[in-house]
Design a protein around this motif. Structure first.
Motif, mmCIF file in Angstrom:
data_model
loop_
_atom_site.group_PDB
_atom_site.id
_atom_site.type_symbol
_atom_site.label_atom_id
_atom_site.label_comp_id
_atom_site.label_asym_id
_atom_site.label_seq_id
_atom_site.Cartn_x
_atom_site.Cartn_y
_atom_site.Cartn_z
ATOM 1 N N LYS A 36 -16.858 4.109 49.129
ATOM 2 C CA LYS A 36 -16.015 4.315 50.303
ATOM 3 C C LYS A 36 -16.237 5.742 50.800
ATOM 4 O O LYS A 36 -16.303 6.678 50.002
ATOM 5 C CB LYS A 36 -14.544 4.113 49.946
ATOM 6 C CG LYS A 36 -13.614 4.247 51.139
ATOM 7 C CD LYS A 36 -12.185 3.892 50.779
ATOM 8 C CE LYS A 36 -11.332 3.913 52.018
ATOM 9 N NZ LYS A 36 -9.990 3.380 51.768
ATOM 10 N N LEU A 37 -16.346 5.863 52.116
ATOM 11 C CA LEU A 37 -16.414 7.181 52.737
ATOM 12 C C LEU A 37 -15.068 7.430 53.384
ATOM 13 O O LEU A 37 -14.649 6.671 54.259
ATOM 14 C CB LEU A 37 -17.534 7.239 53.771
ATOM 15 C CG LEU A 37 -17.836 8.619 54.322
ATOM 16 C CD1 LEU A 37 -18.382 9.522 53.232
ATOM 17 C CD2 LEU A 37 -18.827 8.533 55.456
ATOM 18 N N SER A 38 -14.383 8.462 52.947
ATOM 19 C CA SER A 38 -13.052 8.781 53.456
ATOM 20 C C SER A 38 -12.944 10.286 53.642
ATOM 21 O O SER A 38 -13.222 11.047 52.703
ATOM 22 C CB SER A 38 -11.995 8.281 52.460
ATOM 23 O OG SER A 38 -10.705 8.569 52.923
ATOM 24 N N ASP A 39 -12.551 10.716 54.833
ATOM 25 C CA ASP A 39 -12.429 12.142 55.149
ATOM 26 C C ASP A 39 -13.706 12.907 54.809
ATOM 27 O O ASP A 39 -13.660 14.001 54.243
ATOM 28 C CB ASP A 39 -11.230 12.770 54.420
ATOM 29 C CG ASP A 39 -9.905 12.173 54.866
ATOM 30 O OD1 ASP A 39 -9.764 11.879 56.069
ATOM 31 O OD2 ASP A 39 -9.018 11.999 54.004
ATOM 32 N N ASP A 40 -14.840 12.297 55.134
ATOM 33 C CA ASP A 40 -16.163 12.879 54.874
ATOM 34 C C ASP A 40 -16.416 13.174 53.396
ATOM 35 O O ASP A 40 -17.162 14.086 53.044
ATOM 36 C CB ASP A 40 -16.404 14.126 55.729
ATOM 37 C CG ASP A 40 -16.717 13.777 57.171
ATOM 38 O OD1 ASP A 40 -17.114 12.625 57.449
ATOM 39 O OD2 ASP A 40 -16.593 14.660 58.030
ATOM 40 N N LYS A 41 -15.799 12.387 52.530
ATOM 41 C CA LYS A 41 -16.027 12.480 51.087
ATOM 42 C C LYS A 41 -16.454 11.109 50.583
ATOM 43 O O LYS A 41 -15.948 10.085 51.031
ATOM 44 C CB LYS A 41 -14.756 12.926 50.352
ATOM 45 C CG LYS A 41 -14.318 14.332 50.679
ATOM 46 C CD LYS A 41 -13.041 14.655 49.926
ATOM 47 C CE LYS A 41 -12.515 16.014 50.334
ATOM 48 N NZ LYS A 41 -11.207 16.288 49.718
ATOM 49 N N LEU A 42 -17.373 11.107 49.618
ATOM 50 C CA LEU A 42 -17.888 9.873 49.042
ATOM 51 C C LEU A 42 -17.147 9.537 47.754
ATOM 52 O O LEU A 42 -17.019 10.391 46.867
ATOM 53 C CB LEU A 42 -19.390 10.027 48.763
ATOM 54 C CG LEU A 42 -20.111 8.804 48.214
ATOM 55 C CD1 LEU A 42 -20.100 7.661 49.228
ATOM 56 C CD2 LEU A 42 -21.542 9.165 47.836
ATOM 57 N N TYR A 43 -16.670 8.293 47.665
ATOM 58 C CA TYR A 43 -15.971 7.810 46.481
ATOM 59 C C TYR A 43 -16.637 6.529 45.997
ATOM 60 O O TYR A 43 -17.032 5.691 46.811
ATOM 61 C CB TYR A 43 -14.503 7.485 46.793
ATOM 62 C CG TYR A 43 -13.689 8.666 47.195
ATOM 63 C CD1 TYR A 43 -12.978 9.396 46.238
ATOM 64 C CD2 TYR A 43 -13.616 9.070 48.525
ATOM 65 C CE1 TYR A 43 -12.214 10.497 46.621
ATOM 66 C CE2 TYR A 43 -12.852 10.170 48.904
ATOM 67 C CZ TYR A 43 -12.159 10.873 47.947
ATOM 68 O OH TYR A 43 -11.411 11.955 48.314
ATOM 69 N N ILE A 44 -16.743 6.367 44.693
ATOM 70 C CA ILE A 44 -17.102 5.067 44.142
ATOM 71 C C ILE A 44 -15.793 4.362 43.840
ATOM 72 O O ILE A 44 -14.854 4.967 43.301
ATOM 73 C CB ILE A 44 -18.026 5.163 42.902
ATOM 74 C CG1 ILE A 44 -18.476 3.755 42.514
ATOM 75 C CG2 ILE A 44 -17.402 5.941 41.754
ATOM 76 C CD1 ILE A 44 -19.716 3.695 41.667
ATOM 77 N N ILE A 45 -15.709 3.094 44.252
ATOM 78 C CA ILE A 45 -14.446 2.367 44.098
ATOM 79 C C ILE A 45 -14.569 1.169 43.157
ATOM 80 O O ILE A 45 -13.567 0.646 42.694
ATOM 81 C CB ILE A 45 -13.873 1.928 45.462
ATOM 82 C CG1 ILE A 45 -14.872 1.062 46.225
ATOM 83 C CG2 ILE A 45 -13.465 3.148 46.279
ATOM 84 C CD1 ILE A 45 -14.322 0.459 47.514
#
Length: 161
Positions: free
Chosen positions: A50-59
């Motif tokens: 997921k890309l949220s607030d220009d940050k990359l997260y693995i979900i």
């Protein structure tokens, strides 16, 4: 040969595929081993991002031998601060052939420690497609890019054209 499953990324509320493997840096650092569980998963996993607030997260992660909690010690999204590099997200219509796929457009995201530092949109161009205007009209794009038209051109003049 089976086409390999691509990573999935949620961007602006929609799911897209990406060609890159941002989890590889984490896997190498943490010496993780995943087993291939289908012919579409030779690398042993498929990551969901997921890309949220220009940050990359693995979900989420799909593997045959470990679950998300076992890999990350949490069930919450994990900020991918280990990842620096470029991610290419396919946008628009997908074009499939036997072993791969292409999209009409791509969103290129350049990351530094999990933060987006640059965004670009590009268009897929078939290298055999003919140019329809200007100095190189009726020449293929690949001919122009490889310099088969004229290898002694003036680059400044070409850019102005």
């Amino acid at each position: 040969m089976t086409m390999q499953a691509k990573e999935i990324i949620e961007y602006r509320g929609e799911n897209y595929t990406m060609s890159n493997l941002p989890l590889n840096q984490f896997i190498e650092t943490n010496k993780l081993k995943f087993e291939a569980h289908t012919t579409a998963h030779w690398r042993g996993y498929q990551g969901y991002w997921k890309l949220s607030d220009d940050k990359l997260y693995i979900i989420d992660i799909e593997t045959s031998n470990q679950n998300y909690f076992e890999v990350f010690n949490t069930n919450e999204p994990v900020f991918a601060n280990w990842f620096s590099g470029i991610i290419q997200i396919g946008l628009g219509k997908a074009i499939y052939n036997d072993f791969s796929s292409y999209h009409e457009n791509y969103l290129w995201l350049n990351f530094e420690n999990g933060h987006v530092i640059e965004k670009r949109i590009s268009c897929f161009i078939n290298s055999e497609e003919k140019i329809k205007f200007g100095k190189y009209k009726d020449k293929s794009i690949i001919e122009v890019l490889k310099g088969q038209i004229n290898s002694t051109f003036n680059r400044d003049y070409l850019l102005k054209e």
